[in-house]
Design a protein around this motif. Structure first.
Motif, mmCIF file in Angstrom:
data_model
loop_
_atom_site.group_PDB
_atom_site.id
_atom_site.type_symbol
_atom_site.label_atom_id
_atom_site.label_comp_id
_atom_site.label_asym_id
_atom_site.label_seq_id
_atom_site.Cartn_x
_atom_site.Cartn_y
_atom_site.Cartn_z
ATOM 1 N N HIS A 44 -0.212 -6.182 -6.287
ATOM 2 C CA HIS A 44 0.170 -4.789 -6.504
ATOM 3 C C HIS A 44 -0.837 -4.027 -7.359
ATOM 4 C CE1 HIS A 44 4.716 -5.216 -5.379
ATOM 5 N NE2 HIS A 44 3.897 -5.629 -4.442
ATOM 6 N N ALA A 45 -1.464 -4.720 -8.321
ATOM 7 C CA ALA A 45 -2.457 -4.042 -9.158
ATOM 8 C C ALA A 45 -3.626 -3.551 -8.299
ATOM 9 C CB ALA A 45 -2.963 -4.971 -10.257
ATOM 10 N N ASP A 46 -4.077 -4.405 -7.354
ATOM 11 C CA ASP A 46 -5.186 -4.007 -6.471
ATOM 12 C C ASP A 46 -4.757 -2.869 -5.556
ATOM 13 O OD1 ASP A 46 -6.840 -5.906 -7.570
ATOM 14 O OD2 ASP A 46 -6.419 -7.413 -6.020
ATOM 15 N N ASP A 89 0.834 -1.208 0.000
ATOM 16 C CA ASP A 89 0.000 0.000 0.000
ATOM 17 C C ASP A 89 0.863 1.250 0.000
ATOM 18 O OD1 ASP A 89 -2.337 -1.490 0.036
ATOM 19 O OD2 ASP A 89 -2.400 -1.554 2.224
ATOM 20 N N SER A 90 1.934 1.232 0.803
ATOM 21 C CA SER A 90 2.823 2.382 0.852
ATOM 22 C C SER A 90 3.500 2.604 -0.496
ATOM 23 C CB SER A 90 3.884 2.157 1.936
ATOM 24 O OG SER A 90 4.821 3.217 1.961
ATOM 25 N N ALA A 146 -5.111 2.955 -4.364
ATOM 26 C CA ALA A 146 -4.443 4.228 -4.115
ATOM 27 C C ALA A 146 -5.055 5.355 -4.928
ATOM 28 C CB ALA A 146 -2.948 4.110 -4.427
ATOM 29 N N GLU A 147 -5.829 5.010 -5.955
ATOM 30 C CA GLU A 147 -6.434 6.020 -6.824
ATOM 31 C C GLU A 147 -7.829 6.433 -6.377
ATOM 32 O OE1 GLU A 147 -6.508 4.280 -10.640
ATOM 33 O OE2 GLU A 147 -4.359 4.403 -10.960
ATOM 34 N N GLU A 148 -8.353 5.795 -5.328
ATOM 35 C CA GLU A 148 -9.758 5.935 -5.006
ATOM 36 C C GLU A 148 -10.093 7.100 -4.084
ATOM 37 O OE1 GLU A 148 -10.968 2.173 -3.502
ATOM 38 O OE2 GLU A 148 -10.899 1.190 -5.462
ATOM 39 N N HIS A 149 -9.261 8.084 -4.031
ATOM 40 C CA HIS A 149 -9.555 9.260 -3.224
ATOM 41 C C HIS A 149 -10.228 10.329 -4.079
ATOM 42 C CE1 HIS A 149 -7.315 7.904 0.332
ATOM 43 N NE2 HIS A 149 -6.502 7.339 -0.555
ATOM 44 N N TYR A 150 -10.970 11.173 -3.434
ATOM 45 C CA TYR A 150 -11.694 12.195 -4.182
ATOM 46 C C TYR A 150 -10.755 13.170 -4.872
ATOM 47 C CZ TYR A 150 -16.050 10.814 -1.975
ATOM 48 O OH TYR A 150 -17.145 10.111 -1.589
ATOM 49 N N VAL A 151 -11.229 13.679 -6.011
ATOM 50 C CA VAL A 151 -10.476 14.672 -6.770
ATOM 51 C C VAL A 151 -11.043 16.056 -6.469
ATOM 52 C CG1 VAL A 151 -9.746 15.393 -9.056
ATOM 53 C CG2 VAL A 151 -10.164 12.989 -8.583
ATOM 54 N N LEU A 152 -10.167 17.000 -6.220
ATOM 55 C CA LEU A 152 -10.601 18.369 -6.022
ATOM 56 C C LEU A 152 -10.276 19.175 -7.272
ATOM 57 C CD1 LEU A 152 -11.735 20.544 -4.114
ATOM 58 C CD2 LEU A 152 -9.378 21.040 -3.463
ATOM 59 N N ARG A 187 -3.298 8.760 2.218
ATOM 60 C CA ARG A 187 -3.184 7.371 2.622
ATOM 61 C C ARG A 187 -2.484 7.157 3.945
ATOM 62 N NH1 ARG A 187 -4.825 3.438 -0.168
ATOM 63 N NH2 ARG A 187 -3.517 2.002 0.993
ATOM 64 N N PRO A 188 -1.403 7.885 4.299
ATOM 65 C CA PRO A 188 -0.740 7.608 5.570
ATOM 66 C C PRO A 188 -1.650 7.745 6.772
ATOM 67 C CG PRO A 188 0.690 8.932 4.174
ATOM 68 C CD PRO A 188 -0.650 8.863 3.498
ATOM 69 N N SER A 189 -2.784 8.407 6.669
ATOM 70 C CA SER A 189 -3.676 8.590 7.811
ATOM 71 C C SER A 189 -4.731 7.512 7.896
ATOM 72 C CB SER A 189 -4.369 9.952 7.706
ATOM 73 O OG SER A 189 -5.235 9.972 6.585
ATOM 74 N N GLN A 190 -4.674 6.454 7.056
ATOM 75 C CA GLN A 190 -5.772 5.501 7.008
ATOM 76 C C GLN A 190 -5.864 4.639 8.253
ATOM 77 O OE1 GLN A 190 -5.919 3.266 3.404
ATOM 78 N NE2 GLN A 190 -6.782 4.986 2.287
ATOM 79 N N SER A 191 -4.817 4.603 9.053
ATOM 80 C CA SER A 191 -4.915 3.849 10.283
ATOM 81 C C SER A 191 -5.612 4.652 11.370
ATOM 82 C CB SER A 191 -3.510 3.449 10.766
ATOM 83 O OG SER A 191 -2.731 4.620 10.979
ATOM 84 N N ALA A 192 -5.850 5.920 11.144
ATOM 85 C CA ALA A 192 -6.520 6.777 12.113
ATOM 86 C C ALA A 192 -8.021 6.583 12.023
ATOM 87 C CB ALA A 192 -6.159 8.236 11.835
ATOM 88 N N PRO A 193 -8.800 7.105 13.036
ATOM 89 C CA PRO A 193 -10.249 7.026 12.965
ATOM 90 C C PRO A 193 -10.772 7.656 11.691
ATOM 91 C CG PRO A 193 -9.538 7.725 15.141
ATOM 92 C CD PRO A 193 -8.311 7.739 14.271
#
Length: 302
Positions: free
Chosen positions: A36-38, A5-6, A43-49, A63-69
């Motif tokens: 790796h493909a998954d 993931d990283s 990694a691309e599934e975040h919103y676009v601004l 992504r680095p914050s995904q372990s947070a609430p």
């Protein structure tokens, strides 16, 4: 966070710069490994601004914050998106600077450029728009792409693919860069196809095709069964992009009952000018229902 993931987040961010051939080869080798493909797709599934913003850059920072609430994770993602937007606006505001936006090779879909032009990427294509005050230049890497160019008589629109250059002011054309010799098909308007660094050029009329080899551009013979100008080849293209193309043809408009359906991936070849047939095919492929309202067609969940 898993190592894959990283690495996926790092690659997603890197794909928006100017990569060397060695870096692209390294990405292909990494992407081919199991899982790796998954990871890269996730990694691309975040919103676009913003229309010109890359969802991969936002995702890589979030992504680095995904372990947070969950609440904290989305807060970090929002802050990252805003910071990118501010930096992007400052970048465009620098006099004489060159705009650098790219779509990753694993991200088929549409790019809306700063001038209002749109690029539909297919078959793993990715692009690097490099706009200045005097010209609009886009470098196409691999795959195929359809360009719908906004008119600007003061800034020519130039697409570079291999050693070929396609120059347009306001038109619609497609470039196939899957092989060493790029091929250009003009759908509407007028373009000049030329061999970079030489005086060899060729002007195309709608429906004509040309290829650009090391000896210069040459007109290709007409296909026995020419593809209609309204034929769209979709490779995981968002449903919303397919409907946008269809609704521009002036036929019966196709609407979505739920805007969330616009993100559904569509693959296949469609004549976007035939709204009735297109709606039936999309409904069958995506498990939707198509309701003809007389003046429009509505696609909705069953």
């Amino acid at each position: 966070m898993r190592r894959a993931d990283s690495e996926a987040a790092d690659w997603a961010a890197k794909m928006h710069g100017s990569l060397t051939e060695a870096e692209r080869a390294a990405f292909a080798a990494w992407h081919a490994k199991p899982g790796h493909a998954d990871a890269y797709a996730e990694a691309e599934e975040h919103y676009v601004l913003g229309a010109s913003m890359s969802r991969q850059r936002i995702g890589a920072r979030a992504r680095p914050s995904q372990s947070a609430p969950r609440q904290l994770r989305w807060a970090v993602a929002a802050v990252a998106a805003v910071s990118i937007a501010i930096g992007f606006a400052w970048h465009l505001g620098k006099p004489g600077d060159v705009e650098q936006i790219a779509a990753g090779p694993m991200l088929p879909g549409q790019l809306r450029l700063a001038d209002g032009s749109t690029v539909t990427l297919m078959d793993g294509a990715w692009a690097e728009p490099q706009f200045t005050t005097s010209e609009r230049r886009v470098r196409l890497h691999g795959g195929r792409a359809r360009f719908e160019v906004a008119h600007d008589a003061n800034r020519p629109f130039i697409v570079v693919a291999g050693r070929s250059e396609t120059v347009a002011l306001g038109t619609v054309f497609e470039i196939d860069a899957r092989e060493a010799i790029p091929k250009v098909t003009l759908v509407k308007g007028s373009v000049e196809v030329r061999l970079s660094g030489t005086g060899h050029s060729l002007r195309l009329a709608p429906g004509e095709r040309a290829e650009v080899s090391d000896t210069g551009p040459r007109l290709l013979p007409e296909m026995a069964n020419p593809v209609p100008a309204t034929m769209l080849a979709a490779n995981n293209l968002p449903l919303g992009a397919v409907l946008d193309a269809a609704n521009k043809t002036g036929g019966k408009p196709i609407r979505l009952d739920d805007p969330a359906l616009a993100s559904l991936p569509v693959t296949g070849r469609f004549d976007v000018a035939d709204g009735d047939s297109l709606a039936r095919k999309l409904a069958a492929a995506l498990g939707l229902s198509a309701e003809d309202k007389g003046n429009e067609i509505i696609l909705r969940k069953k």
